[in-house]
Design an enzyme around this catalytic site. Structure first.
Site, PDB file in Angstrom:
ATOM      1  N   TYR A 234      51.140  39.710  34.887  1.00  0.00           N
ATOM      2  CA  TYR A 234      51.427  40.724  33.882  1.00  0.00           C
ATOM      3  C   TYR A 234      52.627  41.583  34.315  1.00  0.00           C
ATOM      4  CZ  TYR A 234      47.047  39.060  31.901  1.00  0.00           C
ATOM      5  OH  TYR A 234      46.068  38.254  31.361  1.00  0.00           O
TER       6      TYR A 234
ATOM      7  N   GLY B  13      32.454  39.826  38.714  1.00  0.00           N
ATOM      8  CA  GLY B  13      32.788  39.664  37.307  1.00  0.00           C
ATOM      9  C   GLY B  13      31.719  38.866  36.596  1.00  0.00           C
TER      10      GLY B  13
HETATM   11  C1  LIG Z   1      35.927  37.165  30.511  1.00  0.00           C
HETATM   12  C2  LIG Z   1      36.842  37.603  31.616  1.00  0.00           C
HETATM   13  C3  LIG Z   1      37.789  38.598  31.381  1.00  0.00           C
HETATM   14  C4  LIG Z   1      38.622  39.045  32.411  1.00  0.00           C
HETATM   15  N1  LIG Z   1      39.482  40.099  32.182  1.00  0.00           N
HETATM   16  C5  LIG Z   1      40.146  40.655  33.217  1.00  0.00           C
HETATM   17  C6  LIG Z   1      40.836  41.874  33.073  1.00  0.00           C
HETATM   18  O1  LIG Z   1      40.797  42.531  32.031  1.00  0.00           O
HETATM   19  N2  LIG Z   1      41.531  42.340  34.139  1.00  0.00           N
HETATM   20  C7  LIG Z   1      41.544  41.672  35.344  1.00  0.00           C
HETATM   21  O2  LIG Z   1      42.190  42.129  36.286  1.00  0.00           O
HETATM   22  N3  LIG Z   1      40.846  40.547  35.517  1.00  0.00           N
HETATM   23  C8  LIG Z   1      40.132  40.039  34.506  1.00  0.00           C
HETATM   24  N4  LIG Z   1      39.346  38.945  34.713  1.00  0.00           N
HETATM   25  C9  LIG Z   1      39.164  38.443  36.085  1.00  0.00           C
HETATM   26  C10 LIG Z   1      37.906  39.100  36.687  1.00  0.00           C
HETATM   27  O3  LIG Z   1      38.049  40.501  36.780  1.00  0.00           O
HETATM   28  C11 LIG Z   1      37.601  38.535  38.087  1.00  0.00           C
HETATM   29  O4  LIG Z   1      38.655  38.899  38.942  1.00  0.00           O
HETATM   30  C12 LIG Z   1      37.439  37.020  38.087  1.00  0.00           C
HETATM   31  O5  LIG Z   1      36.575  36.617  37.026  1.00  0.00           O
HETATM   32  C13 LIG Z   1      36.881  36.511  39.415  1.00  0.00           C
HETATM   33  O6  LIG Z   1      35.679  37.161  39.746  1.00  0.00           O
HETATM   34  P1  LIG Z   1      34.217  36.509  39.446  1.00  0.00           P
HETATM   35  O7  LIG Z   1      34.169  35.173  40.152  1.00  0.00           O
HETATM   36  O8  LIG Z   1      33.260  37.498  40.024  1.00  0.00           O
HETATM   37  O9  LIG Z   1      34.099  36.352  37.969  1.00  0.00           O
HETATM   38  C14 LIG Z   1      38.545  38.452  33.693  1.00  0.00           C
HETATM   39  C15 LIG Z   1      37.614  37.420  33.911  1.00  0.00           C
HETATM   40  C16 LIG Z   1      36.756  37.024  32.906  1.00  0.00           C
HETATM   41  C17 LIG Z   1      35.726  35.955  33.213  1.00  0.00           C
END
Ligand SMILES: Cc1cc2nc3c(=O)[nH]c(=O)nc-3n(C[C@H](O)[C@H](O)[C@H](O)COP(=O)(O)O)c2cc1C
Length: 414
Positions: free
Chosen positions: A208, A354
């Site tokens: 971004y 997440g």
């Molecule tokens: C549905 C969804 C939306 C996400 N939106 C963002 C976001 O708004 N900002 C961001 O930095 N990362 C975003 N991510 C990445 C998550 O914050 C996180 O870093 C990523 O899913 C890895 O972590 P996890 O394995 O616990 O899901 C998003 C991920 C998912 C699955």
């Protein structure tokens, strides 16, 4: 499991059980700028594509509220755009106008009242803006979308370089447009603080706008905002300083980095991000949140970090060891023991979850039960007072040998 149950199920003597179990680091508080996270597990920002013109909806309150009721120490609202062009999709949240504050206030207030530190991520999607929702493959909007009433818009970036093949060419921001954008970041941060958020994260990852200025893959400017590492850092550092000045002293500032660009050649590596993190901390950032990748959408030479458990932990450890920043880590953290060990082994100070939290918004309560001998003490009493007696009943039934299927076995004569 409480002590009595631990004794009951393990056959241990009562003396062995009454010795205090070691306190686990996951449940230790962390105070930053006078605000205390009651524990080290938080909810990572996740876009829900449920907003209209940037305004929050009841969906956001219900979705985010579940995590506070589930015991999270910190809940970070999804990437929230600082200007309309900075939205990823038409349905992102925004804080580019004072009228956005009221809805946000309701969310921050609910989180705070129910025990979570209210956080929000501010973002500008830059050259990766103007796309469809992930369930429509996250592809750039085009004429078909225009016909459906969700037209594409002109994206912006440090240089007129698209994010990948078949992506639109962004408009290269002029120096005066950069100055205007820094003001927009500061104004959005001020609105976030007014709404009651105590933790403001800047989205500096995933390709971004902030990340695209930092990386030589996307920034080929020849003015003072491009060139060597110092010049490429200039825009993100000016944004941080402007925000630090715009918000009250006690607001925690976090910055999400892509720890590596994850491209075959010429991208940023962890050593570049350690160096950037030092500058970011000196400019006023308290927390570095470690993610990775996103600078290019070209998957033909895919060198993304392998998605193993806690796949950013090595990066987090590196940043923690080499900067003064408090470090948050995200990425496939799913298990309470894993999460607590990450804190105990000094890989990170905060763990963010997440998708695991989407799957189980009560993850923190369940983690307390498995690691801290805490049945329902930390649950909202509306739930805890019902769940405690229910557990006793379940235990009684288990002792009597009855299972949920006993009844069926009785009529089938089994
Ligand atoms: C549905 C969804 C939306 C996400 N939106 C963002 C976001 O708004 N900002 C961001 O930095 N990362 C975003 N991510 C990445 C998550 O914050 C996180 O870093 C990523 O899913 C890895 O972590 P996890 O394995 O616990 O899901 C998003 C991920 C998912 C699955």
């Amino acid at each position: 499991m409480n002590l009595a149950n631990a004794w009951y199920s393990s056959g241990m003597t009562i003396d062995a059980c009454t010795a205090n179990p070691p306190a686990r680091a996951l449940f230790s508080p962390l105070t930053i700028r006078g605000t205390t996270l009651p524990l080290r597990a938080g909810v990572s920002p996740m876009c829900m594509y449920a907003a209209t013109d940037g305004y929050v909806s009841d969906f956001h309150l219900a979705h985010l509220g579940r995590f506070a009721l589930g015991g999270a120490g910190l809940v970070i609202v999804e990437a929230t755009a600082i200007e309309p062009r900075g939205r990823i999709s038409h349905h992102d949240l925004g804080l580019w106008d004072d009228s956005h504050v009221e809805g946000m206030m309701r969310i921050a207030g609910f989180l705070e009242t129910h025990g979570s530190v209210p956080g929000i991520q501010l973002g500008h999607a830059g050259r990766r803006a103007s796309v469809r929702e992930p369930w429509h493959a996250g592809a750039p909007l085009d004429a078909t979308d225009a016909q459906a009433g969700t037209p594409p818009w002109q994206t912006v970036g440090p240089s007129a370089l698209p994010a990948g093949p078949d992506w639109p060419v962004p408009h290269e921001l002029s120096e005066s447009e950069i100055a205007e954008s820094i003001d927009q970041w500061a104004a959005a941060a001020q609105r976030a603080a007014t709404a009651g958020f105590r933790f403001i994260e800047l989205h500096g990852a995933h390709g971004y706008l902030l990340h695209s200025f930092l990386s030589p893959i996307s920034n080929t400017r020849t003015d003072s905002y491009g060139g060597d590492a110092q010049r490429r850092m200039r825009y993100p550092l000016e944004v941080i300083r402007a925000i630090r000045e715009a918000v009250p002293e006690n607001v925690i500032l976090s910055y999400r980095v892509s720890s590596v660009d994850g491209v075959l050649e010429g991208g940023l590596g962890i050593e570049d991000i350690v160096e950037f993190s030092r500058h970011a901390a000196a400019a006023g950032v308290d927390v570095i949140d470690t993610s990775s990748g996103g600078i290019s959408t070209d998957r033909s030479s895919d060198t993304r970090v392998r998605r193993g458990f806690a796949f950013h932990a090595d990066f987090a450890r590196e940043i923690k060891a080499n900067t003064d920043a408090i470090v948050a880590c995200v990425g496939f953290i799913v298990d309470p023991e894993q999460a607590s060990r990450m804190i105990e082994d000094e890989e990170a100070d905060i763990v963010l979850l997440g998708r695991e939290m989407l799957d189980n918004p009560n993850w923190v309560h369940h983690a307390r039960r498995s690691l801290a001998s805490d049945e329902f003490d930390h649950w909202d009493q509306r739930f805890g007072s019902a769940l405690g007696p229910r557990l006793s009943s379940l235990q009684r039934l288990a002792e009597s040998g009855e299972t949920p299927l006993t009844r069926f076995e009785a009529y089938s004569g089994a």
